[in-house]
Design a protein around this motif. Sequence first.
Motif, PDB file in Angstrom:
ATOM      1  N   GLU A 160      -0.005  -7.861  -4.409  1.00 52.02           N
ATOM      2  CA  GLU A 160      -0.983  -6.899  -4.934  1.00 52.02           C
ATOM      3  C   GLU A 160      -0.451  -5.520  -4.591  1.00 52.02           C
ATOM      4  N   TYR A 161      -0.579  -4.584  -5.513  1.00 47.92           N
ATOM      5  CA  TYR A 161      -0.027  -3.238  -5.320  1.00 47.92           C
ATOM      6  C   TYR A 161      -1.148  -2.219  -5.405  1.00 47.92           C
ATOM      7  N   PHE A 162      -1.326  -1.459  -4.327  1.00 47.18           N
ATOM      8  CA  PHE A 162      -2.428  -0.500  -4.226  1.00 47.18           C
ATOM      9  C   PHE A 162      -1.901   0.900  -3.935  1.00 47.18           C
ATOM     10  N   TYR A 163      -2.557   1.885  -4.517  1.00 47.41           N
ATOM     11  CA  TYR A 163      -2.357   3.277  -4.129  1.00 47.41           C
ATOM     12  C   TYR A 163      -3.568   3.734  -3.336  1.00 47.41           C
ATOM     13  N   VAL A 164      -3.338   4.501  -2.279  1.00 48.92           N
ATOM     14  CA  VAL A 164      -4.396   5.238  -1.598  1.00 48.92           C
ATOM     15  C   VAL A 164      -4.052   6.704  -1.834  1.00 48.92           C
ATOM     16  N   LEU A 165      -4.946   7.388  -2.527  1.00 53.04           N
ATOM     17  CA  LEU A 165      -4.704   8.759  -2.966  1.00 53.04           C
ATOM     18  C   LEU A 165      -5.656   9.722  -2.264  1.00 53.04           C
ATOM     19  N   ASN A 166      -5.199  10.935  -2.050  1.00 52.38           N
ATOM     20  CA  ASN A 166      -6.127  11.922  -1.490  1.00 52.38           C
ATOM     21  C   ASN A 166      -7.060  12.414  -2.590  1.00 52.38           C
ATOM     22  N   ASP A 167      -8.087  13.146  -2.212  1.00 50.90           N
ATOM     23  CA  ASP A 167      -9.141  13.506  -3.156  1.00 50.90           C
ATOM     24  C   ASP A 167      -8.703  14.448  -4.270  1.00 50.90           C
ATOM     25  N   TRP A 168      -7.529  15.045  -4.182  1.00 55.07           N
ATOM     26  CA  TRP A 168      -7.030  15.889  -5.273  1.00 55.07           C
ATOM     27  C   TRP A 168      -6.933  15.093  -6.568  1.00 55.07           C
ATOM     28  N   PHE A 169      -6.627  13.810  -6.465  1.00 61.11           N
ATOM     29  CA  PHE A 169      -6.467  12.958  -7.641  1.00 61.11           C
ATOM     30  C   PHE A 169      -7.797  12.594  -8.290  1.00 61.11           C
ATOM     31  N   ASP A 170      -8.891  12.751  -7.577  1.00 65.62           N
ATOM     32  CA  ASP A 170     -10.208  12.346  -8.071  1.00 65.62           C
ATOM     33  C   ASP A 170     -10.703  13.365  -9.092  1.00 65.62           C
ATOM     34  N   ASN A 171     -10.119  13.289 -10.284  1.00 65.32           N
ATOM     35  CA  ASN A 171     -10.376  14.283 -11.304  1.00 65.32           C
ATOM     36  C   ASN A 171     -10.199  13.623 -12.670  1.00 65.32           C
ATOM     37  N   ILE A 190       0.857  -1.191   0.000  1.00 71.20           N
ATOM     38  CA  ILE A 190       0.000   0.000   0.000  1.00 71.20           C
ATOM     39  C   ILE A 190       0.892   1.239   0.000  1.00 71.20           C
ATOM     40  N   GLU A 191       0.759   2.024  -1.048  1.00 70.65           N
ATOM     41  CA  GLU A 191       1.481   3.293  -1.159  1.00 70.65           C
ATOM     42  C   GLU A 191       0.469   4.426  -1.070  1.00 70.65           C
ATOM     43  N   LYS A 192       0.756   5.394  -0.231  1.00 72.83           N
ATOM     44  CA  LYS A 192      -0.125   6.536  -0.025  1.00 72.83           C
ATOM     45  C   LYS A 192       0.480   7.747  -0.711  1.00 72.83           C
ATOM     46  N   LYS A 193      -0.314   8.420  -1.505  1.00 74.65           N
ATOM     47  CA  LYS A 193       0.173   9.592  -2.226  1.00 74.65           C
ATOM     48  C   LYS A 193      -0.760  10.772  -1.963  1.00 74.65           C
ATOM     49  N   TYR A 194      -0.132  11.869  -1.568  1.00 73.82           N
ATOM     50  CA  TYR A 194      -0.846  13.110  -1.294  1.00 73.82           C
ATOM     51  C   TYR A 194      -0.402  14.161  -2.299  1.00 73.82           C
ATOM     52  N   GLN A 195      -1.356  14.896  -2.841  1.00 74.00           N
ATOM     53  CA  GLN A 195      -1.043  15.980  -3.764  1.00 74.00           C
ATOM     54  C   GLN A 195      -2.141  17.027  -3.634  1.00 74.00           C
ATOM     55  N   ALA A 196      -1.765  18.295  -3.764  1.00 72.73           N
ATOM     56  CA  ALA A 196      -2.757  19.369  -3.721  1.00 72.73           C
ATOM     57  C   ALA A 196      -2.562  20.337  -4.876  1.00 72.73           C
ATOM     58  N   GLY A 197      -1.711  19.988  -5.820  1.00 75.25           N
ATOM     59  CA  GLY A 197      -1.453  20.793  -7.003  1.00 75.25           C
ATOM     60  C   GLY A 197      -0.565  19.984  -7.923  1.00 75.25           C
ATOM     61  N   SER A 198      -0.373  20.451  -9.149  1.00 71.53           N
ATOM     62  CA  SER A 198       0.435  19.680 -10.086  1.00 71.53           C
ATOM     63  C   SER A 198       1.852  19.528  -9.535  1.00 71.53           C
TER      64      SER A 198
END
Length: 173
Positions: free
Chosen positions: A133-144, A96-104
């Motif tokens: 199994e390889y999963f990303y958990v992304l913050n809602d910025w990616f939901d686009n 499980i890899e967690k990725k946070y982003q709030a801009g490009s």
Amino acid sequence: MARIPNTVGGGANTNFNGLRFEGRTDLLDAINLHLDYSIQNDNEVVKNGNIVAHYYEKYSLYKEYLTPNGVDYRTILSKRLLPDGALLVGNTMYIIEKKYQAGSGSVDEKLQTCDFKKKQYTKLFRPLNINVEYFYVLNDWFDNPRNNDVFEYIESVGCKYFIEDLPLEELGL
């Protein structure tokens, strides 16, 4: 020219923004809040009094699982991989890899490395007959929709992504 403060993460704010996001998405906390599961000994997931999974982060994957089981990553990989989370359920290791982003920024491009990393983890666990199994958990910025091609790629190479939340049933629990 005046310095413009970084409000989107990355750079000097990588750890601050990332840790805050990761704190909101802590897998052990989520499991412990579930009525059917509890955590014991810091990394054992228990259901009905039985250990059903083991959880590892970063270096603990090596110290507590791989090395005691006779796997020396240096004989398999050129560099050690440090997962944000790794949950062993049966004979499957969920990375499980967690990725946070709030801009490009560069996190967008990091999502495209899942195929390589899944293959590397698969090589690492092959001596133990453990599936990966390889999963990303992304913050809602990616939901686009601008990320649809990346999401299609992630799925096309056998990886998965989740926005803000990783359903426990995806982890074989």
